[in-house]
Design a protein around this motif. Structure first.
Motif, short mmCIF file in Angstrom:
data_model
loop_
_atom_site.label_atom_id
_atom_site.label_comp_id
_atom_site.label_asym_id
_atom_site.label_seq_id
_atom_site.Cartn_x
_atom_site.Cartn_y
_atom_site.Cartn_z
N HIS A 87 0.80 -1.24 0.07
CA HIS A 87 0.11 -0.15 0.05
C HIS A 87 0.86 1.26 0.11
N ALA A 88 0.22 2.41 -0.50
CA ALA A 88 1.05 3.67 -0.57
C ALA A 88 0.67 4.71 0.01
N ASP A 89 -0.25 4.46 1.05
CA ASP A 89 -0.60 5.46 1.82
C ASP A 89 0.01 6.03 3.02
N ASN A 90 1.13 5.35 3.38
CA ASN A 90 2.26 5.74 4.14
C ASN A 90 3.37 6.10 3.32
N VAL A 91 4.03 5.55 2.31
CA VAL A 91 5.05 5.81 1.57
C VAL A 91 4.77 6.93 0.84
N GLY A 92 3.66 7.17 0.31
CA GLY A 92 3.12 8.33 -0.73
C GLY A 92 3.62 9.53 -0.17
N PRO A 93 2.73 9.97 1.07
CA PRO A 93 3.08 11.03 1.96
C PRO A 93 4.56 11.32 2.34
N SER A 94 5.07 10.18 2.80
CA SER A 94 6.54 10.40 3.31
C SER A 94 7.31 10.83 2.36
N LEU A 95 7.33 10.35 1.03
CA LEU A 95 8.04 10.60 -0.06
C LEU A 95 7.68 12.15 -0.47
N LEU A 96 6.58 12.38 -0.49
CA LEU A 96 5.91 13.76 -1.54
C LEU A 96 5.71 14.66 -0.63
N GLY A 97 5.71 14.35 0.69
CA GLY A 97 5.04 15.47 1.62
C GLY A 97 3.67 15.73 1.63
N GLY A 98 2.81 16.57 2.52
CA GLY A 98 1.64 16.71 2.33
C GLY A 98 0.77 15.76 2.44
N PHE A 99 -0.67 16.16 1.98
CA PHE A 99 -1.68 15.03 1.99
C PHE A 99 -1.74 14.51 0.83
N VAL A 100 -1.50 13.10 0.82
CA VAL A 100 -1.53 12.25 -0.61
C VAL A 100 -2.80 11.60 -0.88
N VAL A 101 -3.53 11.51 -2.10
CA VAL A 101 -4.49 10.73 -2.35
C VAL A 101 -3.89 9.71 -3.28
N VAL A 102 -4.29 8.31 -3.21
CA VAL A 102 -3.88 7.33 -3.90
C VAL A 102 -4.93 6.97 -4.63
N ARG A 103 -5.36 7.67 -5.94
CA ARG A 103 -6.62 7.25 -6.68
C ARG A 103 -6.56 5.94 -7.25
N SER A 104 -5.33 5.52 -7.63
CA SER A 104 -5.48 3.97 -8.31
C SER A 104 -4.04 3.39 -7.86
N TYR A 105 -4.09 2.22 -7.70
CA TYR A 105 -2.96 1.11 -7.52
C TYR A 105 -2.46 0.66 -8.83
N SER A 106 -3.37 0.47 -9.77
CA SER A 106 -3.05 -0.05 -11.05
C SER A 106 -3.94 0.39 -12.18
N PRO A 107 -3.30 1.54 -12.84
CA PRO A 107 -1.79 2.06 -12.78
C PRO A 107 -1.83 2.95 -11.38
N LEU A 108 -0.60 3.08 -10.94
CA LEU A 108 -0.40 3.85 -9.78
C LEU A 108 -0.63 5.36 -10.06
N ASP A 109 -1.71 5.95 -9.51
CA ASP A 109 -2.05 7.34 -9.71
C ASP A 109 -2.24 8.02 -8.23
N VAL A 110 -1.25 8.94 -7.88
CA VAL A 110 -1.00 9.47 -6.61
C VAL A 110 -0.90 10.88 -6.94
N ILE A 111 -2.04 11.64 -6.09
CA ILE A 111 -2.27 13.06 -6.15
C ILE A 111 -2.05 13.76 -4.80
N LYS A 112 -1.08 14.91 -4.68
CA LYS A 112 -0.79 15.67 -3.45
C LYS A 112 -1.81 16.96 -3.69
N ILE A 113 -2.61 16.91 -2.57
CA ILE A 113 -3.53 17.79 -2.31
C ILE A 113 -3.43 19.04 -1.38
N GLU A 114 -3.84 20.22 -1.74
CA GLU A 114 -3.74 21.13 -0.78
C GLU A 114 -4.43 20.94 0.55
N THR A 115 -3.69 21.45 1.60
CA THR A 115 -4.22 21.64 3.09
C THR A 115 -4.26 22.92 3.80
N PRO A 116 -5.12 23.18 4.71
CA PRO A 116 -5.00 24.43 5.28
C PRO A 116 -3.67 24.68 5.95
#
Ligand code: HSE
Length: 311
Positions: free
Chosen positions: A139-168
């Motif tokens: 799963h990417a919900d820990n490695v995603g934000p640890s790597l990219l910083g911020g709040f990360v959405v894993v929209r899809s695992y196959s294909p991998l589609d990861v989005i960093k979104i704005e937070t207040p």
């Protein structure tokens, strides 16, 4: 450069309603890794500090080691010799993304050491290999934000589609780690494979609401959306005093509170630092009432992800 030290942050995965698809990074705690090149080809773990001897020393069985090995294979650099010293600076089995932070620190460090042949986002699949050996699921919900910083959405695992979104900018996270351990593999095993349509609809509403609330930003919407009707009710039994600690957080002004990753740590979000501190003290008190010691951490959402540390 023949040696590098990198810090990678802890993370809160799931964020209540987003099992396996939401996560955010915090400023502390986090893990550090030191990589040093060697004339002898291959990846070796020479020392791990702070794990009381519990983590595998064999590179292929260690989350940082396997992430680095997979990365080196993909760029055809298995000729490289690397010695790893891992500094574990957070508890194991805590729900703080400890295995992920080590994997991210490792793969980020080697990529920097080699002059950054790959952009940061491309490092994600290698870090995910660390999660696969840690708990059987990449799963990417820990490695995603640890790597990219911020709040990360894993929209899809196959294909991998990861989005960093704005937070207040003023959103604060309280993390409380009660002094017990929950194994992620076990915490995944107890989950039900089937979910009712009613709960799916509720959860989808909260997922959409949380993202809209964070991006607007709308604190009331964030608060209403920090609800998990699928995973939390099953896993809460693994955390003594879960309900009391959650209620203490809400009574003291938290926008919401739930399990961090697979637990036993719990997170709460608040709209300012003072509230976040108060929430942490109240949650710790709830655990202490039944004799469970805990650590509390308060930080903003970490926007940077891993960073190179200069001695
Ligand atoms: N999404 C994962 C889980 C995070 O809850 O099992 C834990 O590493």
């Amino acid at each position: 450069m023949d040696s590098i030290r990198v810090f990678a942050p802890a993370t809160v995965a799931n964020v209540a309603c987003g099992f396996d698809i939401f996560g955010f990074a915090v400023d502390n705690p986090g893990d550090q890794i030191v990589l040093t090149t060697s004339d002898e080809p291959g990846v070796r773990i020479t020392d791990i500090i702070g794990d009381e001897g519990r983590l595998p020393r064999e590179a292929a069985r260690n989350t940082a080691g396997i992430a680095i090995q997979t990365y080196l294979r993909s760029i055809n650099r298995t000729d490289l010799g690397l010695d790893i010293v891992l500094h574990k600076q957070m508890p194991l089995g805590s729900g703080l993304g400890s295995s992920a932070a080590s994997a991210v620190a490792g793969v980020y460090a080697v990529n920097e050491l080699l002059g950054r042949p790959l952009p940061t986002l491309k490092l994600l699949p290698f870090a995910m290999e660390g999660e696969r050996i840690a708990c059987g699921s990449a799963h990417a919900d820990n490695v995603g934000p640890s790597l990219l910083g911020g709040f990360v959405v894993v929209r899809s695992y196959s294909p991998l589609d990861v989005i960093k979104i704005e937070t207040p900018a003023t959103l604060f996270c309280t993390l409380v780690h009660p002094d017990i351990e929950v194994n992620t593999k076990d915490a995944r095993f107890i989950l039900k494979n089937e979910v009712s349509l009613k709960n799916t609809i509720t959860q989808m509403g909260n997922v959409a609401g949380l993202i809209a609330g964070l991006m607007t930003p709308d604190y009331s919407l964030i608060s209403r959306s920090l609800v998990d009707v699928i995973i939390e009710p099953v896993r809460a039994i693994l955390i003594p005093e879960f309900n009391e600690a959650k209620q203490a957080a809400l009574d003291n002004g938290a926008l919401g509170c739930s399990i961090s990753g697979s637990g036993p740590s719990m997170f709460a979000l608040s709209r300012d630092a003072q509230t976040a501190e108060k929430v942490g003290a109240a949650m710790q008190q709830a655990f202490l009432a039944v004799g469970i010691a805990s650590e509390a951490y308060v930080s903003q959402i970490n926007q940077q992800g891993p960073k190179v540390l200069v001695d």
